[in-house]
Design a protein around this motif. Structure first.
Motif, PDB file in Angstrom:
ATOM      1  N   TRP A  34      63.630 -41.706  69.539  1.00 41.75           N
ATOM      2  CA  TRP A  34      63.213 -43.108  69.327  1.00 41.75           C
ATOM      3  C   TRP A  34      64.397 -44.067  69.569  1.00 41.75           C
ATOM      4  CZ3 TRP A  34      58.500 -45.143  68.620  1.00 41.75           C
ATOM      5  CH2 TRP A  34      58.427 -46.454  68.167  1.00 41.75           C
ATOM      6  N   GLU A  67      50.251 -47.207  56.314  1.00 40.35           N
ATOM      7  CA  GLU A  67      49.989 -46.586  57.610  1.00 40.35           C
ATOM      8  C   GLU A  67      48.621 -45.911  57.631  1.00 40.35           C
ATOM      9  OE1 GLU A  67      53.254 -43.974  58.068  1.00 40.35           O
ATOM     10  OE2 GLU A  67      54.692 -45.541  58.644  1.00 40.35           O
ATOM     11  N   CYS A 101      49.374 -44.217  64.564  1.00 47.86           N
ATOM     12  CA  CYS A 101      49.615 -45.434  63.793  1.00 47.86           C
ATOM     13  C   CYS A 101      50.759 -46.244  64.377  1.00 47.86           C
ATOM     14  CB  CYS A 101      49.897 -45.073  62.337  1.00 47.86           C
ATOM     15  SG  CYS A 101      50.165 -46.497  61.268  1.00 47.86           S
ATOM     16  N   ARG A 102      51.797 -45.589  64.885  1.00 45.53           N
ATOM     17  CA  ARG A 102      52.923 -46.325  65.463  1.00 45.53           C
ATOM     18  C   ARG A 102      52.519 -47.106  66.710  1.00 45.53           C
ATOM     19  NH1 ARG A 102      57.313 -41.375  65.072  1.00 45.53           N
ATOM     20  NH2 ARG A 102      57.772 -41.590  62.822  1.00 45.53           N
ATOM     21  N   ARG A 103      51.487 -46.665  67.405  1.00 47.66           N
ATOM     22  CA  ARG A 103      51.072 -47.341  68.637  1.00 47.66           C
ATOM     23  C   ARG A 103      50.146 -48.524  68.377  1.00 47.66           C
ATOM     24  NH1 ARG A 103      49.353 -42.611  72.754  1.00 47.66           N
ATOM     25  NH2 ARG A 103      49.270 -44.403  74.175  1.00 47.66           N
ATOM     26  N   ARG A 146      53.374 -51.288  70.575  1.00 48.00           N
ATOM     27  CA  ARG A 146      52.913 -51.527  69.217  1.00 48.00           C
ATOM     28  C   ARG A 146      51.429 -51.901  69.156  1.00 48.00           C
ATOM     29  NH1 ARG A 146      56.851 -51.804  65.342  1.00 48.00           N
ATOM     30  NH2 ARG A 146      58.698 -50.730  66.089  1.00 48.00           N
ATOM     31  N   ILE A 151      50.533 -39.823  62.617  1.00 52.11           N
ATOM     32  CA  ILE A 151      51.426 -40.951  62.421  1.00 52.11           C
ATOM     33  C   ILE A 151      51.803 -41.570  63.754  1.00 52.11           C
ATOM     34  CG2 ILE A 151      53.500 -39.547  62.495  1.00 52.11           C
ATOM     35  CD1 ILE A 151      52.779 -42.625  60.256  1.00 52.11           C
ATOM     36  N   ASP A 152      51.803 -40.790  64.837  1.00 50.31           N
ATOM     37  CA  ASP A 152      52.103 -41.349  66.161  1.00 50.31           C
ATOM     38  C   ASP A 152      51.028 -42.337  66.597  1.00 50.31           C
ATOM     39  OD1 ASP A 152      54.371 -39.813  66.290  1.00 50.31           O
ATOM     40  OD2 ASP A 152      53.342 -38.121  67.266  1.00 50.31           O
ATOM     41  N   LEU A 190      50.861 -50.690  65.499  1.00 50.65           N
ATOM     42  CA  LEU A 190      51.487 -51.360  64.364  1.00 50.65           C
ATOM     43  C   LEU A 190      51.321 -52.874  64.422  1.00 50.65           C
ATOM     44  CD1 LEU A 190      54.813 -49.398  63.779  1.00 50.65           C
ATOM     45  CD2 LEU A 190      52.803 -49.495  62.320  1.00 50.65           C
ATOM     46  N   ARG A 221      63.702 -38.940  65.725  1.00 53.05           N
ATOM     47  CA  ARG A 221      64.440 -40.179  65.463  1.00 53.05           C
ATOM     48  C   ARG A 221      65.418 -40.464  66.597  1.00 53.05           C
ATOM     49  NH1 ARG A 221      68.864 -41.101  60.654  1.00 53.05           N
ATOM     50  NH2 ARG A 221      69.422 -43.259  61.223  1.00 53.05           N
TER      51      ARG A 221
END
Length: 699
Positions: free
Chosen positions: A35, A112, A75-77, A47, A72-73, A79, A32
Motif C-alpha cells: 500500500w 467498515e 470496503c477500501r474500494r 476509493r 475488507i478490500d 471508502l 501495508r
C-alpha cells in the motif's frame, strides 16, 4: 512548507523490513508495504470504484437471491462513496460503544462492516438492509445487526430462517482456499421449467417429491404428458408443471402447449397437486395484472387501447391497492379544499380511478396513457386536471410530443404538404425568424409566424398553380401581382409578409436577389370606428356575472386591450388606493378607479375568492381552468366572446371609447395620460375627431 529530496520530516518513521514482525502477521505487513509503495508511486488508491457493488434503480427487485464474497478490500474500494444513512449509523455506533465499552479501533472496524452492509443495500435497490446480508460480511455480524436495529435500517427475516443460507464459518485471513466454494446460482428445473437457486441440483424440490411419492388418490407414474408431450412423472396424465399452470390460469389452458415463466423453491408458490378439472377460487374483483413497477423501463413505445376498460362499470374495475386509495383520498381533499364544481370533480375522479385501478399508483403514469383514456370517452373523463394533479406529486411522465407548441406542429404539417424544395426554403425562413439563423436577433414566437403563414398560404398556392418550383424563381413582378390581388390593409399585410420572407432568405444565402427590395407600399390611414349612442346604451346589461361585468367596464371605460387584461396581476389592483397598474413592455400605465370600476372590481375579487380560495395563479382574471393550472398560465382569448350578445366587438368598443374622449378634449397629451397610448396613436384619434384642425382635409 518545502520538502527536499533525501530529508525526511522529524515525525517520519523508517519502513519495516518484510522479515521483522511488529505484532501483526507477515501477510498484513506485506499488504501495508504494498500500500505504501502504491502511494509513493503516485497512483492514488481507488476509493469509489464503480465496478464494486454498483447501485441499482431504487425499488428494483432482484430476480434471484445471490450471495456476495465481501472482504475488507471491498470496503477500501468504496471508502468515499456517499451512502444514505451512513452518518446516522455512525452516531448509533458511538451510542452502542458507550453502552458496551468497545474501543475506538473496534468502532472503526464496525464502520467498515456497516459501510459494506449499506453498499449491498444500494446494490439491491432496497431501502433497508436485508438480514441475509449479515451472513456475507466478514466480521462482527451480531454487533452490526444491533446497530442497524437501532438505526431502523434492518429488515428482519420471517421465522423460521431459510435453511439453505447457513452462517459462513469464520476463517483466518491467512488461511488459503484449496478449492473453489460452491455458491448458490440461478438455474431452471429440468422437469417443470421453474427458476430456482441451488448449488448442484438440476431439479427443484417439489418435482423431486412429486416423482417419488403418492399424493392422496393421485397415482404418480412416468409417461408422456397429454399437454406438453414430454416424458415426465405424471398424475392423471399431466406433469407437475402443466398441472400448476392450469390450476392458476383456469381449465381453458388445458388445450394449450406453453407455460408461463414462474419461480419455484424456495419462493412460495401455489400448490401443484390440484385437479385439472377444478379451477382455483378467484376473488370477484382481483387486483390488476398490469400494475406498473417503480423503476421499470418500457421496452416498446406503444399507445394503450383503453376501449375494453372504459366500458366496464365501476364495480367491475380491479381492486384498488393501498397506494391508489391514498392517492384518491388526496385528490378528494384537493377538490374539497379548492371547491371544485360537480362536473369537473366527477370527471377527474373517474379518470384517476380507472388509471390507478389498472396501472397502480406506485410508479409514475404516462401522459400518453391519460390522453388515450380521455380520447375514448371525452364526455366521461377529463385529463387536464388529472395531469396537473399527478405532476405536482411527481407521478407523471410528460409527453414531449404533445407538449410541443401547437403552432409549431401546425407549421410542420403545412410544410409537409408543399414540394420538397419550397418546404426546405420556408424551413430556413422559419429558422431565421425564430432567431436561429446566421444573424443573432430576438426571435418571434411560433404564434406570430403562424399569423404570417395565414397571409402567405394563398400566395403560395397561386404560385404553385403557375408551376413555380422554387422561391428563387419569384421576380419583382410576381410580388406586385400578389399584392394587387388585395386592397387596403390586406394588400399591406401581403407586402409585409413577402418582404419578411425574402429578406430572411437573402440573409441566409438561399436566394441571390431580394425581389421586394425597394418596393414601397403607401401607408393606410384608417379612421377609428364610431358607435352610435343608442347601441352603446345597455351594454352592461348583457353581462351575466361579475367577471363579464368587470371585463366590460375595463374595455368600455378604460379602453384596455385583450392583451392588457390577460396579463393583469392580482397585486396590480390596489383597492385601498383606488388604482390599477397596467404593465406593458417597457412601461406601465396607472388607472385611477372611478365608482363603477371600483364596485365591479370589488365584486369580482369576492367572487374569485369564493370560487377559488386557495388558487396560486397570480393573474387577476382567472377561470375554472387557469385557477387550478400549476403552470400559472394567463386566461385565454375566449373571454372576448362575452361581447357577442351586444352585437359589437371588443376592439370596436375600445376604439370608440378613445375617439369619444378625443371629441371631448382636444389634447393628445390628455389621451396619452388617460389611456397610456403612444403619441402617434393619440394624434390619429385627434385627427379623426377634429379633421378641421389638420392641414389636409379628408376626402
Amino acid at each position: 512548507m518545502f520538502l527536499y529530496s533525501g530529508l525526511a520530516p522529524t515525525h517520519a518513521q523508517p519502513l519495516k523490513k518484510y522479515g521483522r514482525r511488529t505484532g501483526r502477521t507477515g501477510v498484513d505487513q506485506r499488504e501495508r508495504l504494498h500500500w505504501v509503495e502504491h502511494i509513493r508511486a503516485g497512483a492514488a488508491p481507488t476509493r469509489d470504484d464503480p465496478a464494486v457493488l454498483p447501485p441499482t434503480v431504487p425499488g428494483q427487485l432482484p430476480l434471484f437471491p445471490v450471495r456476495r464474497m465481501l472482504s475488507i478490500d471491498v470496503c477500501r474500494r468504496i471508502l468515499q462513496r456517499p451512502l444514505v444513512g451512513y452518518c446516522d449509523v455512525v452516531e448509533h455506533t458511538a451510542a452502542f460503544a458507550a453502552e458496551t465499552g468497545i474501543s475506538k479501533p473496534m468502532q472503526r472496524k464496525l464502520h467498515e462492516m456497516l459501510r459494506l452492509a449499506l453498499a449491498v443495500r444500494d446494490a439491491d435497490g432496497d431501502d433497508l438492509v436485508d438480514e441475509l446480508v449479515l451472513d456475507d460480511i466478514p466480521n462482527y455480524g451480531r454487533s452490526v445487526r444491533a446497530i442497524l436495529l437501532r438505526a431502523e435500517l434492518l429488515r428482519l427475516l420471517p421465522e423460521p430462517r431459510e435453511p439453505d443460507r447457513p452462517q459462513r464459518p469464520r476463517r483466518s485471513r491467512t488461511t488459503r482456499r484449496l478449492w473453489a466454494p460452491r455458491t448458490m446460482s440461478p438455474r431452471s428445473c429440468q422437469q417443470c421449467g421453474c427458476w430456482f437457486t441451488a448449488k448442484t441440483k438440476v431439479t427443484c424440490e417439489p418435482c423431486v417429491s412429486f416423482g417419488f411419492r403418492k399424493r392422496g388418490n393421485l397415482a404418480v407414474s412416468t409417461g408422456a404428458c397429454d399437454r406438453c408431450h414430454r416424458v415426465l412423472p405424471l398424475a392423471t396424465g399431466h406433469c407437475r408443471g402443466c398441472r400448476w399452470h392450469v390450476a392458476n390460469y383456469g381449465p381453458g389452458d388445458i388445450v394449450r402447449f406453453g407455460t408461463q415463466l414462474w419461480l419455484g423453491s424456495p419462493v412460495p408458490a401455489p400448490t401443484s397437486l390440484r385437479h385439472a378439472e377444478v379451477a382455483p377460487p378467484t376473488p370477484s374483483r382481483p387486483v390488476s395484472e398490469h400494475l406498473a413497477a417503480p423503476g421499470q423501463e418500457r421496452l416498446f413505445e406503444l399507445r394503450r387501447d383503453w376501449r375494453p376498460v372504459v366500458e366496464l362499470a365501476r364495480q367491475d374495475l380491479p381492486t384498488l391497492a393501498d397506494s391508489a386509495e391514498r392517492l384518491l383520498a388526496d385528490l378528494d381533499g384537493v377538490m374539497k379544499q379548492e371547491i371544485w364544481s360537480k362536473v369537473p370533480a366527477t370527471k377527474t375522479r373517474n379518470t384517476l380511478t380507472v388509471l390507478v385501478s389498472w396501472l397502480g399508483a406506485d410508479a409514475p403514469l404516462l401522459e400518453t396513457d391519460i390522453r388515450a383514456l380521455v380520447d375514448n370517452r371525452p364526455l366521461k373523463f377529463s385529463g387536464r386536471r388529472v395531469t396537473q394533479f399527478l405532476e405536482t406529486r411527481g407521478l407523471l411522465i410528460p409527453d414531449a410530443e404533445f407538449r410541443r407548441d401547437a403552432y409549431q406542429k401546425r407549421l410542420e404539417a403545412e410544410l409537409s404538404t408543399l414540394p420538397e424544395t419550397i418546404a426546405q426554403e420556408l424551413s430556413v425562413w422559419i429558422k431565421a425568424v425564430r432567431g436561429e439563423g446566421k444573424w443573432e436577433h430576438t426571435g418571434r414566437t411560433y404564434r406570430s409566424i403562424a399569423r404570417y403563414w395565414h397571409v402567405l398560404d394563398p400566395i403560395l398556392n397561386g404560385w404553385l398553380a403557375d408551376g413555380i418550383e422554387s422561391l428563387r424563381e419569384i421576380t419583382r413582378d410576381d410580388v406586385k401581382r400578389a399584392i394587387a390581388t388585395r386592397k387596403g390593409t390586406p394588400a399591406r399585410s401581403i407586402h409585409i409578409v413577402l418582404r419578411n420572407v425574402f429578406r430572411a432568405l437573402r440573409q441566409e444565402g438561399v436566394i441571390f436577389r431580394d425581389p421586394t427590395r425597394g418596393l414601397v407600399f403607401a401607408g393606410i390611414n384608417k379612421t377609428p370606428p364610431y358607435v352610435p349612442s343608442d347601441r352603446l346604451a345597455g351594454v352592461l346589461s348583457h353581462a351575466q356575472n361579475d367577471f363579464q361585468r368587470f371585463v366590460m367596464v375595463l374595455v368600455c371605460v378604460h379602453a384596455l386591450s385583450g392583451t392588457d387584461m390577460r396579463h393583469l396581476l392580482l397585486t396590480d389592483l390596489d383597492l385601498s388606493r383606488e388604482r390599477l397598474i397596467v404593465r406593458r413592455p417597457g412601461k406601465r400605465h396607472i388607472i385611477y378607479l372611478d365608482e363603477l370600476t371600483y364596485r365591479c372590481a370589488s365584486a369580482w375579487l369576492r367572487e374569485r375568492h369564493r370560487r377559488w380560495p386557495v388558487t396560486t395563479n397570480p393573474h387577476l382574471l382567472v377561470n375554472r381552468w387557469t385557477a387550478v393550472d400549476t403552470t400559472h398560465s394567463p386566461i385565454g382569448t375566449t373571454f372576448t366572446a362575452i361581447f357577442r350578445p351586444t352585437g359589437l366587438t371588443m376592439p370596436t368598443l375600445r376604439q370608440d371609447r378613445i375617439r369619444d374622449e378625443a371629441f371631448e378634449v382636444n389634447d393628445p397629451l390628455h389621451l396619452m395620460r388617460l389611456f397610456g397610448i403612444s403619441s402617434q396613436t393619440a394624434m390619429r384619434y385627434i385627427t379623426a375627431a377634429h379633421p378641421e384642425r389638420t392641414a389636409k382635409l379628408p376626402r
